[in-house]
Design a protein around this motif. Structure first.
Motif, PDB file in Angstrom:
ATOM      1  N   GLN B  68      28.041  39.516 136.429  1.00 20.61           N
ATOM      2  CA  GLN B  68      27.961  40.281 137.546  1.00 20.61           C
ATOM      3  C   GLN B  68      26.827  41.114 137.534  1.00 20.61           C
ATOM      4  OE1 GLN B  68      31.257  43.426 137.228  1.00 20.61           O
ATOM      5  NE2 GLN B  68      30.691  44.334 139.128  1.00 20.61           N
ATOM      6  N   TYR B  81      29.246  38.384 141.946  1.00 21.04           N
ATOM      7  CA  TYR B  81      29.747  37.528 141.160  1.00 21.04           C
ATOM      8  C   TYR B  81      29.216  36.116 140.764  1.00 21.04           C
ATOM      9  CZ  TYR B  81      33.425  41.105 140.329  1.00 21.04           C
ATOM     10  OH  TYR B  81      33.804  42.613 140.288  1.00 21.04           O
ATOM     11  N   CYS B 102      38.638  37.834 140.935  1.00 18.08           N
ATOM     12  CA  CYS B 102      37.174  37.852 141.229  1.00 18.08           C
ATOM     13  C   CYS B 102      37.192  37.555 142.675  1.00 18.08           C
ATOM     14  CB  CYS B 102      36.465  36.830 140.269  1.00 18.08           C
ATOM     15  SG  CYS B 102      35.041  37.605 139.765  1.00 18.08           S
ATOM     16  N   LYS B 110      30.820  36.108 146.097  1.00 19.30           N
ATOM     17  CA  LYS B 110      31.141  35.175 144.841  1.00 19.30           C
ATOM     18  C   LYS B 110      30.517  34.137 145.201  1.00 19.30           C
ATOM     19  CE  LYS B 110      34.657  36.577 146.827  1.00 19.30           C
ATOM     20  NZ  LYS B 110      35.111  37.526 147.707  1.00 19.30           N
TER      21      LYS B 110
END
Lengths: 337, 151
Positions: B68, B81, B102, B110
């Motif tokens: 992260q 992420y 997530c 992400k």
């Protein structure tokens, strides 16, 4: 003071009992299930913390002939790691702590590795240089006390353990790649291919292993498009291992000299590599530096190192230091970056 | 479905391409990346993080699985992420590693390496990046970037 330690930051579920810096038990899930079922049970071996934790903790208590009522503190890894994995261990520790009225001490996983060399070698004096080298981490630390240390270098891309595993994959070897490359390299010529030693003269203590992967891939594609025979394979393995170990040894030794460290402590899964241990021992001895690497059970992710450090922290600090239970996925940040 | 093609010839160019690509991203976006070992997935993500002013060193999450980072989206703090499914063997592991939590984080970006291992769990409207190593030139990398249906 007996401490129950719990570690669930990534793949392994582990629990240990520590008393007066002695490890009474240290149970690690992959090894535990391996011996119990005569082979690693895949669903239980990796990251199945929720399924394994009760068994592993009970086993650690039993092996240490200890009862939960004798435990003075519960040490638990709260960072860094996979958030889903960390939460299982930390919440289990909190629940247990609430039920039995035992304080919970949060411990940083990387710090656990940094001090793991002292479990079997109490004579190590601060300050020292510590190299933590595993699948997920490659970092050099200047360690001044149980409460104070400084990150002086880290990989900027892949960890050394990852370089072993991914180059092994490119060579068609199995998993885990590190031990396999180590095994094949024993019969090979380390000078057969001159693979790059990235950043070896970069003037800092950082590492880069991503380019090695590409170099191995390109070398095979160019010279052995139809695959390599066993003889050549041993040479390539030896050459890869030599390249990785060279950089680790040279940078760590440079750091030990620059920081006038009398000790060089190497920890993490990659420190099990035989060439790495041999070269570190040679190069350290030559310079009057004492090289220390913990036994394998304290190199891999394990709870003993978490409990060991927790005990030192409790002795060297006040309880105020343990009021907050923090979760973070971050490993560490370079100060001057 | 719109697909763009790009070619890079060095790590630096791959990082630059990632940085340029990141200009169109916003919090909540998912970027699914496919490409073989050494194709430059992590370098491309280094570029994305550079654009969002991430100060931490972007490293491969193969063993740590999820990294992260903290960056900036305008004046706001942005979480990125960086997920790597290389070591994931079965779909039932997604829950253990916290992948679903997530992906559900609407405020974060992400980026998923080895995304082909998780096909079926992503929403439809995501970016897909496919990196191919060249047979002609060992430094050449071909990027196919597929836009979300409705960005």
């Amino acid at each position: 003071m007996k401490i129950l330690a719990i570690e669930t930051s990534c793949d392994e579920t582990s629990a240990a009992i520590i008393e007066n810096s002695q490890v009474l038990s240290n149970v690690v899930s992959s090894q535990y299930f391996h011996s119990k079922y005569g082979g690693v049970v895949p669903e239980l071996a990796s990251r199945a913390h929720l399924h394994s934790i009760v068994t592993i903790v009970k086993n650690a208590l039993n092996l240490a002939h200890s009862d939960i009522n004798e435990i003075s503190a519960i040490a638990v890894t709260t960072q860094p790691g996979l958030i889903g994995s960390l939460i299982v261990g930390a919440n289990f520790a909190k629940g247990l702590g609430l039920r039995y009225n035992i304080p919970v001490v949060p411990i940083n996983h990387i710090e656990g590795h940094i001090y793991s060399g002292m479990i079997e070698n109490e004579e190590i004096n601060f300050p020292y240089i510590s190299l933590v080298v595993s699948g997920g981490h490659t970092a050099l630390f200047y360690v001044e006390s149980f409460l104070k240390y400084q990150l002086i270098g880290t990989t900027i891309d892949d960890a050394a353990g990852e370089a072993f595993d991914k180059t092994a994959k490119l060579l068609g070897l199995g998993y885990p790649g590190g031990p396999l490359i180590d095994k094949f390299a024993k019969d090979g010529d380390p000078n057969y291919v001159n693979f790059p030693r990235a950043m070896i003269n970069s003037g800092d203590y950082n590492f880069s292993f991503s380019g090695l992967k590409t170099a191995v891939k390109n070398y095979i594609n160019k010279n052995f498009p139809d695959g390599v025979n066993e003889k050549i394979l041993t040479h390539i393995c030896a050459s890869i291992q030599e390249a990785i170990v060279d950089v680790l040894v040279i940078k760590a030794i440079k750091a030990a000299i620059a920081y006038s460290s009398k000790y060089l402590v190497v920890a993490g899964g990659v420190s099990a590599n035989s060439l790495l241990r041999r070269k570190f021992a040679q190069e350290s001895a030559l310079r009057g530096i004492k090289f220390i690497a913990p036994s394998l059970s304290y190199c891999i992710d394990n709870a003993a190192m978490i409990g060991f450090l927790a005990e030192k922290k409790i002795i060297n600090a006040t309880l105020d230091d343990f009021k907050r239970l923090d979760f973070t996925t971050k490993a560490y940040t370079l100060k001057n970056h | 479905m719109e697909t763009d093609h790009y070619i890079t010839y060095s790590e630096e160019e791959t990082i630059e391409l990632g940085k340029k690509f990141a200009e169109m991203l916003k919090p909540g976006d998912i970027i699914a990346i496919e490409g073989s070992l050494g194709s430059g997935k992590t370098e491309f993500i280094k570029g994305i993080c550079k654009f969002f002013e991430v100060q931490e060193i972007v490293t491969s999450p193969t063993f740590t699985i999820i990294n992260q980072y903290t960056g900036k989206f305008g004046d706001e703090v942005l979480s990125i992420y960086h997920i790597d499914l290389y070591r994931i063997k079965a779909k039932n592991e997604f829950e253990e590693i916290g992948l679903l939590d997530c992906l559900a984080d609407d405020r974060a970006i992400k980026v998923v390496e080895w995304a082909d291992k998780a096909n079926g769990i992503f929403p439809d409207n995501i970016y897909r990046v496919k990196i191919t190593s060249s047979n002609v030139n060992e430094n050449e990398r071909i990027f196919e970037i597929q836009m979300p249906l409705q960005a």
